[in-house]
Scaffold this active site. Structure first.
Site, short mmCIF file in Angstrom:
data_model
loop_
_atom_site.label_atom_id
_atom_site.label_comp_id
_atom_site.label_asym_id
_atom_site.label_seq_id
_atom_site.Cartn_x
_atom_site.Cartn_y
_atom_site.Cartn_z
N ARG A 97 -9.63 18.19 -20.19
CA ARG A 97 -9.94 16.80 -20.48
C ARG A 97 -10.59 16.16 -19.24
O ARG A 97 -10.38 16.62 -18.12
CB ARG A 97 -8.66 16.01 -20.80
CG ARG A 97 -8.05 16.28 -22.15
CD ARG A 97 -6.85 15.38 -22.38
NE ARG A 97 -5.80 15.58 -21.40
CZ ARG A 97 -5.53 14.74 -20.41
NH1 ARG A 97 -6.26 13.64 -20.23
NH2 ARG A 97 -4.54 14.99 -19.57
N VAL A 201 -3.68 25.91 -21.40
CA VAL A 201 -4.98 26.59 -21.46
C VAL A 201 -4.89 27.95 -20.79
O VAL A 201 -5.43 28.95 -21.29
CB VAL A 201 -6.08 25.73 -20.80
CG1 VAL A 201 -7.37 26.53 -20.63
CG2 VAL A 201 -6.35 24.48 -21.63
N ALA A 202 -4.18 28.02 -19.66
CA ALA A 202 -4.03 29.29 -18.95
C ALA A 202 -3.34 30.32 -19.84
O ALA A 202 -3.73 31.50 -19.87
CB ALA A 202 -3.22 29.07 -17.67
N ASP A 322 46.91 8.26 -10.93
CA ASP A 322 45.68 8.30 -10.15
C ASP A 322 45.49 6.92 -9.52
O ASP A 322 45.97 5.91 -10.05
CB ASP A 322 44.49 8.63 -11.06
CG ASP A 322 43.19 8.71 -10.28
OD1 ASP A 322 43.16 9.48 -9.30
OD2 ASP A 322 42.25 7.99 -10.63
#
Length: 339
Positions: A97, A201-202, A322
């Site tokens: 592109r 594309v590759a 806790d």
């Protein structure tokens, strides 16, 4: 800082965040830990009371479609047209592109440097550069298009002749058959984006290689480079490196080209787009199971009554409490966490 936190919290609204490469996943996790101060592991984030997965999913292609398309009659006709146009010239091919991130000008300058440094390839090679129209109404993109066309004209004017033009520039979209024919016929695939998330594309180029395979030159800044390490990896802004890579690709022996191609094709065939989808959804199921395991059961009236009754009936009693985050809210500095 506000938009940084908003973007990260927006992504963390999902149960699973997927990234193309391992590096991208780690960048995300580091950003979450540094910006939001949340607890992270190598592939997860704990967001308040919720488990969020962060995994790597390199996007695949429909390998079978591209590989089989090279045998189609329409593709064969396109190949025959290319043969007539090219004659005995070898073909370098790229398609992108129109975008700043694609490194189009650097690519042209790298090819020009190749012609200058390796004069023996003049009149023996054609670089078919296809640029797909994009954001045509945006001024800076029009300027970039004019600069590309001016560079193509300068290269062709400097090195070309009446019988030979080194750069065949096309500003248009390609049909599927045209694309496959160019992939299949090219001796070199020149894919050199300055930055790309993955770059399919590759992968498409490799899938279309059959007899007399070509060589992939790939930017190290493309996400696909992490998977396709056998390709010739280059710095996309280094015109000298691009020139040397083209020469190396054209001179590579057939046996080496075939061996390198088979390794990459095997990987792309195994982890195609269907495997990518399965992997993503299997991981999503695993994340949901992990979330279920970590769910907190709130104390209901019935549970509260049971706890009280068990406490009254016990002969030896002990209470565990806790402190930080339970008796008092979390504090940035421990000394300020006063009950």
């Amino acid at each position: 800082r506000g938009w940084r936190e908003a973007l990260l919290r927006g992504i963390l609204g999902a149960d699973l965040a997927g990234f193309h490469t391992f590096d991208y996943t780690q960048y995300f996790l580091k950003a979450v830990g540094r910006t939001l101060g949340l607890e992270t592991t190598m592939n997860s984030v704990i967001v308040e009371d919720r488990f969020v997965g962060a995994e790597t999913f390199p996007l695949g292609i429909d390998y079978a479609r591209f590989s089989e398309a090279a045998k189609n009659k329409e593709v064969q006709r396109e190949r025959e047209n290319l043969d007539r146009l090219l004659g005995k010239n070898k073909l370098i091919f790229s398609v992108d592109r129109l975008d700043y991130s694609k490194g189009l000008l650097h690519r042209l300058l790298g090819f020009e440097h190749f012609l200058e440094k390796y004069p023996r390839w003049r009149h023996r090679i054609v670089f078919n550069m296809v640029v797909i129209p994009s954001r045509e109404s945006v001024g800076p993109y029009q300027d970039m298009k004019r600069e590309i066309e001016a560079t193509v004209g300068r290269i062709n004017g400097k090195y070309g002749s009446m019988r030979w033009q080194p750069v065949a520039y096309e500003y248009r979209s390609l049909s599927f058959n045209e694309m496959v024919a160019l992939y299949n016929h090219s001796n070199v695939g020149l894919i050199t984006p300055i930055r790309d998330g993955m770059n399919l594309v590759a992968k498409e180029y490799l899938a279309c290689q059959r007899t007399d395979p070509g060589v992939l030159i790939l930017s190290e800044m493309a996400g696909a480079a992490a998977e396709l390490s056998e390709a010739i990896l280059i710095n996309p802004t280094d015109t000298g490196e691009i020139a040397d890579a083209i020469a190396k690709a054209l001179d590579m022996p057939a046996a080496e080209r075939q061996a390198v191609l088979e390794r990459m094709q095997r990987r792309l065939r195994t982890y195609d787009v269907l495997a990518w989808v399965r992997d993503f959804f299997d991981t999503m199921d695993r994340v949901k199971q992990e979330q279920h395991v970590l769910e907190v059961r709130l104390v209901s009236r019935a549970i509260e009554s049971q706890i009280a009754q068990s406490y009254r009936n016990a002969t030896r009693r002990i209470i565990f409490l806790d402190y930080d985050g339970t008796l008092v809210p979390f504090s940035r500095f421990p000394e300020t966490a006063v009950p």
